[in-house]
Design a protein around this motif. Structure first.
Motif, PDB file in Angstrom:
ATOM      1  N   TYR A 275     -11.021   7.616  49.769  1.00 50.01           N
ATOM      2  CA  TYR A 275     -12.120   8.241  49.038  1.00 50.01           C
ATOM      3  C   TYR A 275     -13.381   8.316  49.897  1.00 50.01           C
ATOM      4  CZ  TYR A 275     -15.398   9.036  45.163  1.00 50.01           C
ATOM      5  OH  TYR A 275     -16.371   9.546  44.330  1.00 50.01           O
ATOM      6  N   VAL A 276     -13.683   7.228  50.605  1.00 49.16           N
ATOM      7  CA  VAL A 276     -14.861   7.215  51.477  1.00 49.16           C
ATOM      8  C   VAL A 276     -14.701   8.226  52.603  1.00 49.16           C
ATOM      9  CG1 VAL A 276     -16.179   5.810  53.105  1.00 49.16           C
ATOM     10  CG2 VAL A 276     -15.507   4.855  50.900  1.00 49.16           C
ATOM     11  N   ALA A 277     -13.489   8.328  53.152  1.00 49.70           N
ATOM     12  CA  ALA A 277     -13.250   9.346  54.182  1.00 49.70           C
ATOM     13  C   ALA A 277     -13.481  10.746  53.617  1.00 49.70           C
ATOM     14  CB  ALA A 277     -11.832   9.215  54.719  1.00 49.70           C
TER      15      ALA A 277
ATOM     16  N   PHE B   1     -23.161   6.702  55.295  1.00 50.17           N
ATOM     17  CA  PHE B   1     -21.706   6.669  55.314  1.00 50.17           C
ATOM     18  C   PHE B   1     -21.128   5.592  56.237  1.00 50.17           C
ATOM     19  CE2 PHE B   1     -22.727  10.996  53.912  1.00 50.17           C
ATOM     20  CZ  PHE B   1     -22.041  10.983  52.714  1.00 50.17           C
ATOM     21  N   SER B   2     -21.737   5.359  57.379  1.00 49.75           N
ATOM     22  CA  SER B   2     -21.229   4.307  58.263  1.00 49.75           C
ATOM     23  C   SER B   2     -21.341   2.921  57.628  1.00 49.75           C
ATOM     24  CB  SER B   2     -21.962   4.346  59.614  1.00 49.75           C
ATOM     25  OG  SER B   2     -21.575   5.498  60.341  1.00 49.75           O
ATOM     26  N   PRO B   3     -22.497   2.544  57.029  1.00 48.17           N
ATOM     27  CA  PRO B   3     -22.540   1.243  56.335  1.00 48.17           C
ATOM     28  C   PRO B   3     -21.545   1.168  55.178  1.00 48.17           C
ATOM     29  CG  PRO B   3     -24.760   2.056  56.727  1.00 48.17           C
ATOM     30  CD  PRO B   3     -23.831   3.171  57.075  1.00 48.17           C
ATOM     31  N   LEU B   4     -21.376   2.251  54.429  1.00 49.07           N
ATOM     32  CA  LEU B   4     -20.409   2.258  53.326  1.00 49.07           C
ATOM     33  C   LEU B   4     -18.989   2.066  53.849  1.00 49.07           C
ATOM     34  CD1 LEU B   4     -19.803   2.677  50.313  1.00 49.07           C
ATOM     35  CD2 LEU B   4     -19.743   5.142  50.753  1.00 49.07           C
ATOM     36  N   GLU B   5     -18.667   2.739  54.939  1.00 44.94           N
ATOM     37  CA  GLU B   5     -17.331   2.615  55.517  1.00 44.94           C
ATOM     38  C   GLU B   5     -17.086   1.204  56.032  1.00 44.94           C
ATOM     39  OE1 GLU B   5     -14.575   5.562  58.217  1.00 44.94           O
ATOM     40  OE2 GLU B   5     -16.645   5.233  58.842  1.00 44.94           O
TER      41      GLU B   5
END
Length: 303
Positions: A220-222, A286-290
């Motif tokens: 989902y994050v991707a 997005f990078s911190p979330l990933e």
């Protein structure tokens, strides 16, 4: 006497087994322990800060060398770094630089939030209902491969030169990516998780919220990351093609203004701003979330 020795041997064996189990548990605990010590600033500087600075400096050196050694001696084709910096300074002094950025960023983020609100339930519906997947799954894949710029002319005809047109193009570009990312994440959920959830009574919406969505988070994050990329590119295409005083001047319109006035320094300014905003959104959101998703699953250890 013999029974006493037998009991002693049994106690010794039990003690040995207990020690072995304790050692095994300690080893497993050590494997699962996450290092939480802070990374030294020097290591962060060398590994994360210096490489992009060196890369940017190298690009500037090569760029200036092309001008200095007259490899490209036509400023109308390749402006110098100082010319582009002068364009930045002029836009800043006029108070328009931040307006250009905010016009596009606000549109892009608002459109992405709308795409998120539509794409998430749509992705769940496609992933969980076979008939829906068979009906619109291929359509979503086709829409994802369709260039976003193709939606600009019909959006202008349907909605006119209004902000709604911009948001329509963003939605048509981002919703399929978000939905397909969630479908991919749900497809990778181990069936054991679903069976365990049903055994515990997690069915329907409860199972979706507590079992399916957490297990599908990496995919989902991707999909969210790709959805933002499609949103940003769709918006830039719409701003370049469609212009109106009612729409204001965003980064795409700034790029088109540079082309219309044959100002390569303005064109380069717009390109750099579009690139910087895209990188900043990725690094800040997005990078911190990933990293959080990967770390919560033990796939990324804090160094």
């Amino acid at each position: 006497m013999a029974s006493t020795e037998t009991k002693a041997d049994g106690n010794a064996k039990d003690s040995g087994h207990a020690n072995d189990l304790a050692g095994l548990e300690a080893g497993l605990d050590a494997l699962e322990t996450v290092q939480t010590s802070r990374t030294p600033f020097r290591q962060t500087l060398v590994q994360k800060i210096l490489p992009p600075i060196v890369a940017v400096a190298l690009v500037l050196v090569v760029w200036q060398a092309l001008i200095t050694f007259k490899v490209v001696d036509d400023p109308a084709k390749l402006p110098s770094p100082s010319d582009v910096w002068g364009e930045v300074r002029e836009a800043w002094l006029q108070g328009t630089l931040l307006d250009f950025i905010w016009t596009s960023v606000s549109r892009g983020l608002f459109g992405f939030v709308m795409a998120l609100a539509i794409g998430t339930p749509l992705g769940l519906l496609v992933a969980r209902v076979r008939f829906v997947r068979a009906a619109i799954g291929p359509i979503l894949s086709g829409l994802q491969s369709l260039p976003s710029v193709a939606w600009v002319p019909p959006a202008v005809i349907w909605l006119g030169l209004k902000p709604e047109m911009m948001y329509a193009v963003i939605l048509l570009g981002a919703v399929p990516s978000i939905a397909n990312g969630l479908v991919s994440g749900v497809d990778q959920v181990p069936p054991l998780f679903l069976r365990a959830g049903r055994t515990l009574g997690a069915t329907g919406l409860r199972g979706t919220w507590h079992i399916v969505m957490p297990a599908a988070l990496p995919g989902y994050v991707a999909g969210l990351k790709q959805g933002w990329a499609f949103s940003w590119r769709s918006l830039m295409a719409a701003e370049i093609i469609a212009s109106s005083p009612e729409l204001g001047v965003g980064l795409g319109q700034l790029l088109e203004n540079g082309r219309n006035t044959s100002s390569m320094s303005m064109v380069f300014l717009a390109i750099f701003l579009i690139l910087i905003v895209g990188i900043a959104i990725d690094l800040l959101i997005f990078s911190p979330l990933e990293r959080w998703v990967l770390r919560s699953r033990g796939l990324l250890v804090r160094s």
